[in-house]
Scaffold this active site. Structure first.
Site, PDB file in Angstrom:
ATOM      1  N   ARG A  62       0.832  -1.197   0.000  1.00 23.12           N
ATOM      2  CA  ARG A  62       0.000   0.000   0.000  1.00 23.12           C
ATOM      3  C   ARG A  62       0.868   1.249   0.000  1.00 23.12           C
ATOM      4  O   ARG A  62       0.485   2.288  -0.543  1.00 23.12           O
ATOM      5  CB  ARG A  62      -0.931   0.002   1.225  1.00 23.12           C
ATOM      6  CG  ARG A  62      -1.733   1.298   1.381  1.00 23.12           C
ATOM      7  CD  ARG A  62      -2.840   1.166   2.418  1.00 23.12           C
ATOM      8  NE  ARG A  62      -2.380   0.574   3.651  1.00 23.12           N
ATOM      9  CZ  ARG A  62      -1.698   1.212   4.613  1.00 23.12           C
ATOM     10  NH1 ARG A  62      -1.364   2.487   4.458  1.00 23.12           N
ATOM     11  NH2 ARG A  62      -1.331   0.586   5.711  1.00 23.12           N
ATOM     12  N   TYR A 113     -16.870  16.145 -17.650  1.00 24.90           N
ATOM     13  CA  TYR A 113     -17.330  14.799 -17.312  1.00 24.90           C
ATOM     14  C   TYR A 113     -18.335  14.818 -16.163  1.00 24.90           C
ATOM     15  O   TYR A 113     -18.102  15.434 -15.120  1.00 24.90           O
ATOM     16  CB  TYR A 113     -16.118  13.939 -16.960  1.00 24.90           C
ATOM     17  CG  TYR A 113     -16.439  12.584 -16.384  1.00 24.90           C
ATOM     18  CD1 TYR A 113     -17.308  11.714 -17.047  1.00 24.90           C
ATOM     19  CD2 TYR A 113     -15.874  12.170 -15.185  1.00 24.90           C
ATOM     20  CE1 TYR A 113     -17.597  10.463 -16.525  1.00 24.90           C
ATOM     21  CE2 TYR A 113     -16.151  10.922 -14.653  1.00 24.90           C
ATOM     22  CZ  TYR A 113     -17.022  10.080 -15.329  1.00 24.90           C
ATOM     23  OH  TYR A 113     -17.316   8.846 -14.795  1.00 24.90           O
ATOM     24  N   ASP A 191      -7.608  17.750 -16.226  1.00 25.31           N
ATOM     25  CA  ASP A 191      -7.938  16.376 -16.570  1.00 25.31           C
ATOM     26  C   ASP A 191      -7.581  16.178 -18.040  1.00 25.31           C
ATOM     27  O   ASP A 191      -8.204  16.757 -18.930  1.00 25.31           O
ATOM     28  CB  ASP A 191      -9.432  16.146 -16.327  1.00 25.31           C
ATOM     29  CG  ASP A 191      -9.877  14.717 -16.619  1.00 25.31           C
ATOM     30  OD1 ASP A 191      -9.155  13.994 -17.342  1.00 25.31           O
ATOM     31  OD2 ASP A 191     -10.960  14.328 -16.148  1.00 25.31           O
ATOM     32  N   LYS A 216      -8.874   4.818 -19.697  1.00 21.88           N
ATOM     33  CA  LYS A 216      -9.222   5.216 -21.052  1.00 21.88           C
ATOM     34  C   LYS A 216      -8.030   5.026 -22.001  1.00 21.88           C
ATOM     35  O   LYS A 216      -7.502   3.938 -22.102  1.00 21.88           O
ATOM     36  CB  LYS A 216      -9.720   6.663 -21.046  1.00 21.88           C
ATOM     37  CG  LYS A 216     -10.741   6.980 -19.943  1.00 21.88           C
ATOM     38  CD  LYS A 216     -11.972   6.113 -19.966  1.00 21.88           C
ATOM     39  CE  LYS A 216     -13.099   6.623 -19.071  1.00 21.88           C
ATOM     40  NZ  LYS A 216     -12.801   6.634 -17.632  1.00 21.88           N
TER      41      LYS A 216
END
Length: 419
Positions: A62, A113, A191, A216
């Site tokens: 982690r 978005y 973004d 994406k």
């Protein structure tokens, strides 16, 4: 020795092309004992230490992991940044940025978005953060929205699904001129999901952080959910790295490996996405069933010149207004054979959606209407199939829609669910 013939390891990353960086950066075989040419998938959640050793890099996955480190290094080089961080999703990356803020701070957000807007409206608001939403095509809209307590400016360019462009450099310059004497200046984020690092590098335009939904184009194979933040400011990086570890929004080593594999063909894929989407856009623009096509590579796009100046090309995303209403849009998408009606974008396969009933469903109706997300808007993510087949598929679906309009055929289908 000629400069171009120098050994790879003696060349600065600044002199290497993106395709070379995608294949090599962070993935030197000498980084691991096996000297494997393909980055190893290190699934161990813990790492053995020497009892008296200090400062060892890996402790618990982690906190840090060799496969994840390779991807983070690679992403930083592709965006021209110093540091990369990856997360379990794009929204996980966004929500980690929010930990840089405190209750009472304000945020300025450009349109884009639906999931981003949903987060700022329904999640950040619960933390005492106030978001102001602006049309990013006008630089002065950002300037007017800036307040003394503004600590974050979030931009998306091109916007999803309308493909509007923001003059990123002009916005950065304007905001910094307003806040030049502030003790706490707003952090500016872009973004870059719709463009990928291949076609746009916002750090070079003045932003502080670049965000990606790696699900994406960067991965490109529709088999990963991941997000990333890339930046060069060490102070902000150390804070974000702590939050990445403390909040636990990291991604698995296997997913990191999949993105590394996808990035090796980023330059090849993006060129094909660009070629196919432009040809589809031109086909749609000439079709009598289309009212308007939104693609920044078309000279008819109102910000065509900005796109040529700010970007190095165009992705596979476009949208268009179909002649008619929601029933006509549903008839059209219901008859597509190669374009799957599905969420997401940026994969090798072609997808379609009706934003008003899908990705933008949770956006308030008034804002949808103001920004242009109407019942007749259809978004396409043009994939890597033979473009002749894609155009033929679109043509037959539009012909069916036209014949259904003429016969007043009822449309099938009920409410569409939203991811």
């Amino acid at each position: 020795m000629e400069e171009d013939s120098k050994p790879f390891e003696k060349q600065s990353e600044e002199t290497l092309g993106l395709a070379t960086l995608a294949i090599h950066s962070g993935q030197d075989a000498d980084n691991w004992k096996s000297r494997a040419l393909v980055t190893p998938i290190v699934t161990s959640n813990s790492f053995k230490h020497d009892v008296y050793a200090e400062g060892e890099e890996y402790h618990y996955s982690r906190m840090s992991n060799p496969t994840r480190k390779a991807l983070e290094t690679n992403l930083a080089s592709l965006e021209g940044g110093k540091y990369g961080l990856v997360f379990g999703s794009g929204l996980g990356a966004l929500s980690t940025v929010i930990y840089l803020l405190k209750s009472g701070d304000s945020i300025v957000v450009s349109e884009g978005y639906g999931g981003t807007h949903r987060y700022f409206r329904r999640c950040a608001d619960q933390l005492g953060l106030k978001a102001t939403f602006v049309d990013g095509t006008n630089v002065e809209n950002f300037a007017s929205a800036i307040q003394p307590n503004t600590r974050l400016v979030w931009m998306e360019s091109p916007t999803n699904p309308l493909m509007k462009l923001i003059d990123i450099q002009a916005v950065c310059n304007r905001i910094r001129s307003i806040t030049s004497d502030w003790t706490e200046k707003p952090i500016i984020v872009v973004d870059n999901t719709v463009m990928s690092s291949y076609f746009q590098r916002p750090l070079s335009l003045g932003v502080d952080i670049v965000m990606h939904s790696l699900s994406k184009y960067m991965n490109g194979h529709s088999d990963v959910i991941m997000g990333a933040l890339i930046l060069s400011n060490e102070e902000i990086y150390e804070k974000l790295k702590f939050f990445q570890m403390a909040v636990g929004v990291t991604s698995s080593p296997f997913d990191c490996y999949l993105v590394l594999r996808g990035l090796k063909t980023l330059h090849v894929r993006m060129r094909e996405h660009e070629k196919n989407s432009l040809e589809v856009a031109r086909f749609l623009e000439q079709h009598p069933c289309c009212v308007k096509v939104n693609h920044p590579g078309l000279p008819s796009h109102p910000q065509y010149e900005l796109g040529r100046r700010q970007m190095d090309g165009y992705s596979g995303v476009l949208s268009f207004y179909i002649k008619g209403g929601l029933d006509d849009a549903k008839r059209f998408v219901s008859k597509l054979k190669l374009f799957a009606f599905a969420a997401s974008l940026g994969g090798y396969e072609s997808l379609c959606e009706i934003p008003m009933t899908f990705s933008q469903r949770h956006t308030p109706a008034g804002q949808r209407e103001t920004t242009g997300i109407t019942q007749s808007l259809v978004r396409l993510s043009v994939g890597l199939e033979d473009v002749k087949d894609l155009k033929r598929d679109i043509g037959q679906a539009l012909d069916y829609m036209l014949s259904a309009q003429n016969s007043a055929e009822p449309v099938a289908g009920g409410q569409i669910s939203v991811p």
